[in-house]
Design an enzyme around this catalytic site. Structure first.
Site, PDB file in Angstrom:
ATOM      1  N   HIS A 214      33.760  -5.972  55.599  1.00 35.35           N
ATOM      2  CA  HIS A 214      32.354  -6.383  55.606  1.00 35.35           C
ATOM      3  C   HIS A 214      32.015  -7.414  54.540  1.00 35.35           C
ATOM      4  CE1 HIS A 214      32.600  -2.435  57.526  1.00 35.35           C
ATOM      5  NE2 HIS A 214      31.692  -2.923  58.343  1.00 35.35           N
TER       6      HIS A 214
ATOM      7  N   GLY B 270      18.968  -3.719  47.346  1.00 32.71           N
ATOM      8  CA  GLY B 270      19.097  -3.370  48.761  1.00 32.71           C
ATOM      9  C   GLY B 270      18.975  -4.616  49.633  1.00 32.71           C
TER      10      GLY B 270
ATOM     11  N   ARG C  68      17.079 -10.634  47.926  1.00 37.45           N
ATOM     12  CA  ARG C  68      16.929 -10.370  46.490  1.00 37.45           C
ATOM     13  C   ARG C  68      18.212 -10.746  45.747  1.00 37.45           C
ATOM     14  NH1 ARG C  68      12.481  -7.005  45.146  1.00 37.45           N
ATOM     15  NH2 ARG C  68      11.034  -8.680  44.710  1.00 37.45           N
TER      16      ARG C  68
ATOM     17  N   ARG D 250      27.167 -10.373  58.422  1.00 35.34           N
ATOM     18  CA  ARG D 250      25.982  -9.561  58.760  1.00 35.34           C
ATOM     19  C   ARG D 250      24.758  -9.925  57.923  1.00 35.34           C
ATOM     20  NH1 ARG D 250      27.064  -4.412  61.699  1.00 35.34           N
ATOM     21  NH2 ARG D 250      29.170  -4.680  62.454  1.00 35.34           N
TER      22      ARG D 250
ATOM     23  N   ARG E 121      22.914  -0.755  40.578  1.00 32.72           N
ATOM     24  CA  ARG E 121      21.916  -0.890  41.633  1.00 32.72           C
ATOM     25  C   ARG E 121      20.587  -1.283  40.990  1.00 32.72           C
ATOM     26  NH1 ARG E 121      18.706   0.181  45.797  1.00 32.72           N
ATOM     27  NH2 ARG E 121      17.191   1.865  45.699  1.00 32.72           N
ATOM     28  N   VAL E 122      19.954  -2.305  41.551  1.00 31.53           N
ATOM     29  CA  VAL E 122      18.633  -2.725  41.062  1.00 31.53           C
ATOM     30  C   VAL E 122      17.687  -2.645  42.254  1.00 31.53           C
ATOM     31  CG1 VAL E 122      19.255  -4.092  39.030  1.00 31.53           C
ATOM     32  CG2 VAL E 122      19.498  -5.131  41.267  1.00 31.53           C
ATOM     33  N   GLY E 123      16.942  -1.549  42.331  1.00 33.97           N
ATOM     34  CA  GLY E 123      16.155  -1.304  43.537  1.00 33.97           C
ATOM     35  C   GLY E 123      14.739  -0.872  43.242  1.00 33.97           C
TER      36      GLY E 123
ATOM     37  N   GLU F 110      19.766   5.241  48.269  1.00 34.23           N
ATOM     38  CA  GLU F 110      21.149   4.749  48.136  1.00 34.23           C
ATOM     39  C   GLU F 110      21.987   5.336  47.003  1.00 34.23           C
ATOM     40  OE1 GLU F 110      18.481   2.584  48.256  1.00 34.23           O
ATOM     41  OE2 GLU F 110      18.696   2.075  50.381  1.00 34.23           O
TER      42      GLU F 110
ATOM     43  N   ASP G 134       5.820   2.371  44.607  1.00 38.03           N
ATOM     44  CA  ASP G 134       4.688   3.106  45.183  1.00 38.03           C
ATOM     45  C   ASP G 134       4.773   4.533  44.660  1.00 38.03           C
ATOM     46  OD1 ASP G 134       7.013   2.655  47.319  1.00 38.03           O
ATOM     47  OD2 ASP G 134       6.290   4.708  47.550  1.00 38.03           O
TER      48      ASP G 134
HETATM   49  N1  HPA Z   1      10.993   6.510  49.898  1.00 39.87           N
HETATM   50  C1  HPA Z   1      12.243   6.068  49.988  1.00 39.87           C
HETATM   51  N2  HPA Z   1      12.652   4.933  49.451  1.00 39.87           N
HETATM   52  C2  HPA Z   1      11.743   4.204  48.790  1.00 39.87           C
HETATM   53  C3  HPA Z   1      10.430   4.595  48.664  1.00 39.87           C
HETATM   54  C4  HPA Z   1      10.036   5.826  49.251  1.00 39.87           C
HETATM   55  O1  HPA Z   1       8.866   6.236  49.172  1.00 39.87           O
HETATM   56  N3  HPA Z   1       9.765   3.647  47.965  1.00 39.87           N
HETATM   57  C5  HPA Z   1      10.674   2.689  47.661  1.00 39.87           C
HETATM   58  N4  HPA Z   1      11.877   3.021  48.158  1.00 39.87           N
END
Ligand code: HPA
Length: 242
Positions: A4, A20, A24, A43, A87-89, A181, A204
Site C-alpha cells: 500500500h 488520519g 493533512r 489510494r 499520530r497527530v490527530g 486509530e 469536539d
Molecule cells: N469520535 C471518534 N473520533 C473522533 C471524534 C469522535 O467524537 N472526534 C474526533 N475524532
C-alpha cells in the site's frame, strides 16, 4: 516496495508523523518540512519525506479507523524499518478535565475493536505509548506552555456510536478522549519493538457539545505538529535511529 506504500527502500524516514487525513500529511510536509518529496499516492494516501531541523521526517496519512491505520503502520515498521510513528490527530473530548483545543497525549488506548482477539485471545492487551517519546513530548509542551494533558484514549470502531453509556463509563475511569486509530498503532509498535505516540487535539466535546472552528483547529493543529517534530528531534539526539 510494499503493498500500500509505493515508496522505494530509503524513501521513508525513520520518523513518521501520521495524520488520519492524507491532505493533512501534504499540509504538514509543505508547512514544516524542508525539501519535501512525495513518495506515495497509492489510494490517495499521500506520503512525503523532508527534513525538520536537520532530521529526516516523513508525513504519511493513515486513513480512518484501526484497519486502515494497521495496514500503514505495519508496512512502515516491517517494510521501511521506521523507528517511531507519532499520530497527530483529533479526538472527541470525554472528560470534564479537557476542553476543545486541548491536546491529549495518549498514554494508553482502550478499544471496543476485536482486532487484537486473534493475537491475545482472552487476554485484554493494554496498548501503551512509548515512554521515552511521551516524556519528550510532555517536556516540549511544558516548555512551550501548550495545553497538553496526558491520559487515556478510547479507540472506537464507531464514529456514529449508538452507545453513549460506554463513553460515560470510560470517562469515569479517567479516559480523556475518543478517536479511532491509536490502539492499533500502539499494538503494532509493540509487535515490532518500535516507538509510537498519539497526540490528539480535542476537536469536539461529547459532554459539552462544544466544537472548534476550522480556524481554531488549524492553529491548535500547528502547535501539536511542533510538539511532535520537536519530540522527534530530541529522540534522535538521545536515541539516534539505526
Ligand atoms: N469520535 C471518534 N473520533 C473522533 C471524534 C469522535 O467524537 N472526534 C474526533 N475524532
Amino acid at each position: 516496495m510494499s503493498t500500500h506504500l509505493g515508496a522505494a527502500p530509503g524513501q521513508i524516514a525513520p520518523y513518521v508523523l501520521m495524520p488520519g487525513d492524507p491532505y493533512r500529511a501534504r499540509w504538514i510536509a509543505e508547512t514544516f518540512l524542508e525539501d519535501p518529496v512525495q513518495y506515495n499516492d497509492v489510494r490517495g494516501m499521500l506520503g512525503f519525506t523532508g527534513t525538520y531541523r536537520g532530521v529526516r521526517v516523513s508525513a504519511q496519512g493513515s486513513g480512518m479507523g484501526q484497519p486502515s491505520m494497521a495496514i500503514y503502520a505495519q508496512e512502515l515498521f516491517q517494510d521501511f524499518d521506521v523507528e517511531a510513528i507519532v499520530r497527530v490527530g483529533t479526538c472527541g473530548g470525554l472528560s470534564e478535565t479537557v476542553s476543545v483545543r486541548d491536546v491529549i497525549l495518549g498514554v494508553s488506548a482502550s478499544t471496543d475493536s476485536a482486532m487484537n482477539v486473534p493475537r491475545f485471545g482472552q487476554v485484554s492487551f493494554a496498548p501503551t505509548a512509548d515512554f521515552t517519546l511521551a516524556r519528550l513530548a510532555a517536556e516540549v509542551a511544558e516548555e512551550r506552555l501548550l495545553p497538553v494533558t496526558a491520559g487515556g484514549l478510547f479507540s472506537s470502531d464507531q464514529f456514529y456510536s449508538p452507545d453513549t453509556e460506554i463513553t460515560e463509563t470510560l470517562a469515569g475511569y479517567g479516559v480523556l478522549g475518543v478517536e479511532m486509530e491509536t490502539a492499533a498503532l500502539y499494538t503494532l509498535a509493540a509487535q515490532f519493538s518500535r516507538r509510537a505516540l498519539a497526540l490528539c487535539t480535542v476537536s469536539d466535546h461529547l459532554l459539552t457539545g462544544e466544537k472548534t472552528s476550522s480556524q481554531e483547529r488549524q492553529e491548535t493543529f500547528e502547535d501539536m505538529i511542533v510538539v511532535a517534530l520537536e519530540s522527534i528531534v530530541r529522540l534522535e539526539a538521545v536515541r539516534p535511529s539505526r
